[in-house]
Motif scaffolding. Structure first.
Motif, mmCIF file in Angstrom:
data_model
loop_
_atom_site.group_PDB
_atom_site.id
_atom_site.type_symbol
_atom_site.label_atom_id
_atom_site.label_comp_id
_atom_site.label_asym_id
_atom_site.label_seq_id
_atom_site.Cartn_x
_atom_site.Cartn_y
_atom_site.Cartn_z
ATOM 1 N N ARG A 72 -9.908 -1.948 27.265
ATOM 2 C CA ARG A 72 -9.680 -2.751 27.943
ATOM 3 C C ARG A 72 -7.624 -2.018 28.355
ATOM 4 O O ARG A 72 -7.306 -1.249 27.802
ATOM 5 N N THR A 126 -20.238 -10.455 24.896
ATOM 6 C CA THR A 126 -19.177 -9.996 23.538
ATOM 7 C C THR A 126 -19.624 -11.214 22.445
ATOM 8 O O THR A 126 -20.705 -11.843 22.346
ATOM 9 N N ILE A 127 -19.317 -10.567 20.985
ATOM 10 C CA ILE A 127 -20.167 -11.151 20.016
ATOM 11 C C ILE A 127 -19.629 -12.728 19.958
ATOM 12 O O ILE A 127 -20.149 -12.965 19.672
ATOM 13 N N ASP A 128 -18.563 -13.316 20.703
ATOM 14 C CA ASP A 128 -17.585 -14.031 20.050
ATOM 15 C C ASP A 128 -18.475 -15.225 20.832
ATOM 16 O O ASP A 128 -17.897 -16.609 20.140
ATOM 17 N N MET A 170 -14.654 -12.246 12.320
ATOM 18 C CA MET A 170 -14.843 -12.829 13.746
ATOM 19 C C MET A 170 -15.470 -13.655 15.331
ATOM 20 O O MET A 170 -15.677 -14.320 14.567
ATOM 21 N N GLY A 171 -14.022 -13.182 16.182
ATOM 22 C CA GLY A 171 -14.579 -14.554 17.379
ATOM 23 C C GLY A 171 -13.307 -14.771 18.141
ATOM 24 O O GLY A 171 -13.737 -15.612 18.977
ATOM 25 N N ARG A 172 -12.334 -14.084 17.558
ATOM 26 C CA ARG A 172 -11.225 -14.723 18.859
ATOM 27 C C ARG A 172 -10.718 -15.884 18.217
ATOM 28 O O ARG A 172 -10.520 -16.320 17.525
ATOM 29 N N GLU A 223 -11.162 -15.425 12.401
ATOM 30 C CA GLU A 223 -10.155 -15.433 12.511
ATOM 31 C C GLU A 223 -9.251 -15.827 13.279
ATOM 32 O O GLU A 223 -8.272 -15.670 13.009
ATOM 33 N N HIS A 253 -14.506 -5.277 12.152
ATOM 34 C CA HIS A 253 -15.511 -4.054 12.973
ATOM 35 C C HIS A 253 -17.301 -3.840 12.665
ATOM 36 O O HIS A 253 -17.501 -3.883 14.214
ATOM 37 N N ARG A 256 -19.064 -5.590 15.018
ATOM 38 C CA ARG A 256 -20.159 -5.533 16.583
ATOM 39 C C ARG A 256 -20.385 -4.753 16.588
ATOM 40 O O ARG A 256 -21.159 -4.222 17.863
#
Ligand code: F6P
Length: 324
Positions: A72, A126-128, A170-172, A223, A253, A256
């Motif tokens: 990033r 992305t996994i999201d 996860m998933g933001r 999350e 993680h 991921r």
């Protein structure tokens, strides 16, 4: 176009390697040269690039992570950073780019390609599953499978001990993983960022479960849920359910990583192939995506400006009914 640069950026996701492989092999098949760029936009700034050929992507379709590494990159958000990146891209003879990543990657691509008039196509990795312009992102299916495997294992021990588990996924800001894995894992309740579930409502749902003599209960907490993480939610609910031993499990993680599922490998391969072909046809500043079973493209500006809710409302309803 004579040379295409390929890179991955942002959080890694299973299937990125399959997308790299597909983009590289399609470009080579079409008589183009390929440069791999390490660490996403950071590698452009640091001039960390190498020539790729067909064997350089051998035996990677089954590997998680990304052989091109990822980052990033804050410097790329500055005009000076992008100027440095462009100098290096130009010096390497790259005249088109394929970017694989998420929201931040798309934003960088949109700005860079407009600023320097360089053709760019994005691939959603992305996994999201939180990107517009596509029903599915690369890595989402694999992450769901990983989460379900974890929930199944937690269920075994939860049922043996009469436990109430709070599992954080996860998933933001997206509840896609939580909702899908929650349904597939038979969760008693799912807390989603898109739905403001009050703690009292959660307590009601769990009370119904306790009243119907369930031997275990699993709550999936996305999350990004507004009530805070699984630890906070567990603390607030715990004392109401003293027949159950309360536990928290934050999957983190591990979601991921891992070998990509068959669905992710095929999706990534189709998208990598399509991204290169679109560039060669003159399309640019767009993302490839899947709508139903069709691969489509959407201008980046449109994909980035829409804030459409990806949650399927039917699934939210079904999840509630299945939990009774
Ligand atoms: O975007 C993918 C993701 O795994 C999110 O689900 C999560 O919020 C974030 O990345 C974690 O970021 P990092 O790997 O930088 O800690």
């Amino acid at each position: 176009i004579t040379r295409i640069g390929v890179f991955t950026s942002g959080g890694d996701s299973p299937g990125m390697n399959a997308a790299i492989r597909a983009a590289v092999r399609t470009a080579i098949y079409k008589g183009k040269k390929v440069t791999g760029i390490y660490h996403g936009y950071q590698g452009m700034i640091d001039n960390s690039m190498f020539d790729m050929d067909s064997p350089s992507v051998s035996s990677i379709i089954q590997q998680g992570g990304t052989i091109l590494k990822t980052a990033r990159c804050m410097e790329f958000k500055t005009v000076e950073g992008r100027a440095k990146a462009y100098e290096n891209v130009k010096a390497a003879g790259i005249d088109a780019l394929v970017a694989i990543g998420g929201d931040g990657t798309f934003t960088g691509a949109e700005i860079f390609s407009r600023e320097y008039d360089i053709p760019m196509m994005c691939i959603p990795g992305t996994i999201d599953n939180d990107l517009n312009g596509t029903d599915l992102t690369i890595g989402y299916d694999t992450a769901n499978n990983t989460v379900i495997e974890a929930i199944d294992k937690i269920r075994d021990t939860a049922a043996s001990h009469n436990r109430l588990f709070f599992v954080e996924v996860m998933g933001r800001d997206s509840g896609c993983i939580a909702l899908n894995a929650g349904i597939a894992g038979g969760a008693e309740a799912i807390l989603l960022p898109e739905k403001d579930t009050a703690i009292e409502e959660l307590i009601d749902m769990l009370s119904q479960g306790a009243d119907s003599n369930k031997s275990s209960m699993i709550v999936i907490v996305a999350e990004g849920d507004k009530n805070g993480g699984a630890t906070d939610v567990a603390k607030r609910v715990k004392e109401k359910f003293d027949n159950f031993d309360t536990k928290v499990s934050i999957l983190g993680h591990l979601q991921r990583g891992g070998s990509p599922s068959s669905a992710d490998r095929v999706l990534a391969t189709r998208m990598g192939y399509y991204a290169v072909n679109e560039l060669l046809k003159g399309n640019s500043r767009a993302t490839v995506g899947i709508r139903g079973s069709e691969i489509v493209t959407t201008p980046l500006e449109e994909a980035l400006s829409k804030k459409e809710l990806k949650l399927n409302e039917d699934l939210v309803e079904i999840a509630k009914i299945m939990a009774i």
